[in-house]
Structures are given as structure tokens and as C-alpha cells.
Design an enzyme around this catalytic site. Structure first.
Site, short mmCIF file in Angstrom:
data_model
loop_
_atom_site.label_atom_id
_atom_site.label_comp_id
_atom_site.label_asym_id
_atom_site.label_seq_id
_atom_site.Cartn_x
_atom_site.Cartn_y
_atom_site.Cartn_z
N ASP A 57 -8.47 -2.56 -4.72
CA ASP A 57 -7.77 -1.72 -5.71
C ASP A 57 -6.26 -1.46 -5.28
O ASP A 57 -5.76 -1.29 -6.30
CB ASP A 57 -8.39 -0.50 -5.64
CG ASP A 57 -8.29 0.29 -4.41
OD1 ASP A 57 -7.73 -0.33 -3.51
OD2 ASP A 57 -9.04 1.31 -4.31
N SER A 58 -5.81 -2.59 -4.41
CA SER A 58 -4.44 -2.67 -4.38
C SER A 58 -3.77 -3.18 -5.55
O SER A 58 -2.73 -3.07 -5.96
CB SER A 58 -4.10 -3.43 -3.01
OG SER A 58 -4.66 -4.68 -2.96
N ASP A 96 -13.77 -4.56 -4.48
CA ASP A 96 -13.61 -3.22 -3.89
C ASP A 96 -13.98 -2.15 -4.76
O ASP A 96 -13.59 -2.06 -5.99
CB ASP A 96 -12.05 -3.23 -3.81
CG ASP A 96 -11.33 -2.03 -2.70
OD1 ASP A 96 -12.32 -1.58 -2.12
OD2 ASP A 96 -10.12 -2.14 -2.55
N LYS A 126 -16.70 -3.52 -1.16
CA LYS A 126 -16.09 -2.68 -0.06
C LYS A 126 -15.89 -1.37 -0.62
O LYS A 126 -15.63 -1.14 -1.76
CB LYS A 126 -14.82 -3.23 0.24
CG LYS A 126 -13.90 -2.09 1.46
CD LYS A 126 -12.62 -3.02 1.94
CE LYS A 126 -11.46 -2.85 1.05
NZ LYS A 126 -11.12 -1.11 0.86
N GLU A 128 -14.28 2.84 0.44
CA GLU A 128 -13.31 3.50 1.46
C GLU A 128 -14.31 4.86 2.04
O GLU A 128 -14.79 5.30 1.45
CB GLU A 128 -12.09 4.05 0.94
CG GLU A 128 -11.24 2.96 0.74
CD GLU A 128 -9.77 3.25 0.36
OE1 GLU A 128 -9.54 4.39 -0.10
OE2 GLU A 128 -9.17 2.24 -0.51
N GLU A 189 -7.38 0.25 8.89
CA GLU A 189 -6.30 0.16 7.99
C GLU A 189 -5.09 1.20 8.78
O GLU A 189 -5.62 2.23 8.93
CB GLU A 189 -6.21 0.35 6.76
CG GLU A 189 -4.84 0.40 5.95
CD GLU A 189 -4.65 0.25 4.46
OE1 GLU A 189 -5.70 0.02 3.80
OE2 GLU A 189 -3.66 0.20 3.91
O1 KIV Z 1 -7.14 -2.55 -1.53
C1 KIV Z 1 -6.92 -3.51 -0.85
O2 KIV Z 1 -6.13 -4.55 -1.13
C2 KIV Z 1 -7.37 -3.15 0.67
C3 KIV Z 1 -6.69 -3.74 1.88
C4 KIV Z 1 -5.62 -3.06 2.09
C5 KIV Z 1 -7.75 -3.74 2.90
O3 KIV Z 1 -8.08 -2.17 0.53
#
Ligand code: KIV
Length: 290
Positions: A57-58, A96, A126, A128, A189
Site C-alpha cells: 500500500d506504499s 498488501d 500481508k 499490519e 519495519e
Molecule cells: O507497503 C509497503 O510497501 C510495505 C513495505 C514497506 C514493507 O509495507
């Protein structure tokens, strides 16, 4: 006919099996992960021998120009994950789960994870946070602890976590709970290297670090950070392996100059016509002028 043939084709063409990551940890081989958000980038990551691609989600910040990851939606991640899945033959693709797609209940989390695997075509997801009850029935999940950008406001901004020993204790506990819940890997992180090492040594599943020192089982970097796809300062933990922004800006500048000066396009960039059609065209031009 499948909606997504390249993705299904990839199943028979040497996709890295998920359990191989645990084996890599046991053999002491580092795991390499990078983010990517489209098919051409995924193809390049595959060609470079990357093990895991995270459709992070970056993207909200590095691709879509937002100030944080919070507004990123499931639809966006599903869409981008489809593109990446089409481009990634060997690497495991991880979607994510964005903020708001898994926190409400087990049902919501499982529904979002299923959508990722079924619609977006990734092998794993993934999420968080340290103690999500929501992961209790999912095994193809990567946990993410330390600096969790979706909740960075609560953490006091984008800053290192686990710098005090009580915070470090909590991190170890969070990571172990994620492991017990069935996560197959944990992203750490922005935590001090000794803390990341402690967590890594207390887990049997691999840790993947970003800003967590060299003692984790693998590393992940954000595509745009490591390739220098933007001007300006990157976070402290980023190593810039290229200055792609510089290359692109220089190329675009030359293109603009050549269009303005008439140097582009040249004859080789244009299509020709058969001689008789050219003559007919000249006749047509005369006719249209009169
Ligand atoms: O969203 C993302 O790119 C991430 C990485 C920084 C691990 O969670």
C-alpha cells in the site's frame, strides 16, 4: 477461457513454493523482497531473481501521490496485484491488505484475503499490526510489525519503533503471536538492528527487514525508493541502487528539446506511402486547396 491466463500459466512454470522461505531461513540464505505495482516491473524483478514481490500500500504514496497509505482501497490493491501477478513467474506475489480491509472482524479479514487470492491472483497477503485476531484461520499471511504506516499517527509519525526495551519486549510478543496465528513470515519495519535480531532469533518463520539492520532473514525495499524514481530525500534505511528519475528527466528533456527544434521525428520514425499513392495524394492536396 481463464480471465487471467498468464497467472495460471505461471503455476506450471516454477513458482517459488511458500514453504521454501522457511527452508531458506534454516539454511541461512537471505530472502530478497521488493515492492512492485505493475506487470513490467514484476517481469524485471523476476528477471533479476527476486524471491518475493509485495504489492504494497506504499503505492498510495510512491505511485498515487498521496500523503499516507491510509486512503488506499482494496480495489486499488486488487487491480495492481492482478498486473503484478501477470508479470511474476517465479517470485511469490504478496498483496498488501490496506487500512480498513481486515480490522473489523475475522470475517472481514478472511473475505479480503480470499478476494486477494481469488481475484487478484496473489499467493499470499500481508497485514499490519501485532495481534490481529483476524489472522486466526489464515496461513498464507505475512505479518508486519514495528513501524506500521497505516497506524503511523498512533505511533507518533514515520519513526523507528522498539527503541526502548519495553517496546522491544512488546515487538517480540507481537511477532510470536503472529507466528502462532499461522503467519509464514513477518516484516519488521524501522526497528533497531539488535531488536530485529532478537525477534529473528525467537521465531521459526523468516523475518524480512526494512530499516531493521542486517540480522533479519531477508530484506525488502520499496521499488521507487531503491531505484531513485523520485527526486528528494528517501528514508534513512534506503539504499539507492539507481537514479532512474535522473535518467527519465534527462530523456524527457531531450525529447522536449527535439520536438521543439524539429529534430524529432526523423524520416526513420515515419511511415512511407507507395509512389503512386503519393502522387494521388498530391493530386488530392491540389483538389482540396482549390
Ligand atoms: O507497503 C509497503 O510497501 C510495505 C513495505 C514497506 C514493507 O509495507
Amino acid at each position: 477461457m481463464s480471465e487471467n491466463p498468464p497467472r495460471y500459466a505461471s503455476w506450471t512454470q516454477g513458482k517459488l513454493p511458500l514453504p521454501e522461505l522457511g527452508e531458506m531461513k534454516r539454511r541461512g540464505e537471505k530472502i530478497v523482497m521488493v515492492t512492485a505495482y505493475d506487470a513490467p516491473s514484476a517481469r524485471l524483478a523476476d528477471a533479476a531473481g527476486i524471491d518475493l514481490i509485495l504489492v504494497g500500500d506504499s503505492s498510495g504514496m510512491v505511485v498515487h501521490g498521496r500523503a499516507s497509505t491510509v486512503p488506499v482501497t482494496m480495489d486499488e490493491i486488487v487491480f495492481m496485484t492482478q498486473w503484478v501477478s501477470r508479470g511474476a513467474r517465479r517470485p511469490i506475489v504478496v498483496g498488501d491488505l490496506p487500512f480498513g480491509s481486515y480490522e473489523v472482524s475475522d470475517e472481514q479479514a478472511i473475505g479480503s484475503a480470499l478476494r486477494m487470492v481469488k481475484e487478484a491472483g496473489c499467493e499470499a497477503v500481508k497485514l499490519e499490526g501485532g495481534r490481529p485476531a483476524s489472522v486466526s484461520r489464515a496461513r498464507a499471511i505475512i505479518g508486519h510489525v514495528g513501524l506500521t504506516p497505516q497506524t503511523s499517527t498512533v505511533l507518533g509519525g514515520f519513526k523507528a519503533q522498539g527503541r526502548r526495551s519495553d517496546e522491544a519486549r512488546q515487538l517480540v510478543q507481537d511477532a510470536r503471536e503472529l507466528e502462532a496465528a499461522g503467519c509464514f513470515a513477518i516484516v519488521l519495519e524501522a526497528v533497531p538492528a539488535p531488536v530485529a535480531e532478537l525477534v529473528t532469533g525467537r521465531l521459526s518463520v523468516p523475518t524480512i527487514g526494512i530499516g531493521a539492520g542486517a540480522g533479519t532473514d531477508g530484506q525488502v525495499l520499496v521499488w521507487h525508493d531503491m531505484l531513485g524514481l523520485y527526486e528528494g530525500r528517501a528514508p534513512r534505511f534506503v539504499k539507492r541502487y539507481a537514479n532512474v528519475a535522473g535518467v527519465i528527466t534527462e530523456a524527457l528533456g531531450r525529447y522536449a528539446d527535439e520536438v521543439r527544434s524539429g529534430a524529432f521525428p526523423e524520416e526513420q520514425h515515419a511511415y512511407a506511402m507507395p509512389e503512386e499513392e503519393r502522387e494521388a495524394l498530391e493530386a488530392l492536396a491540389l483538389e482540396l486547396r482549390g
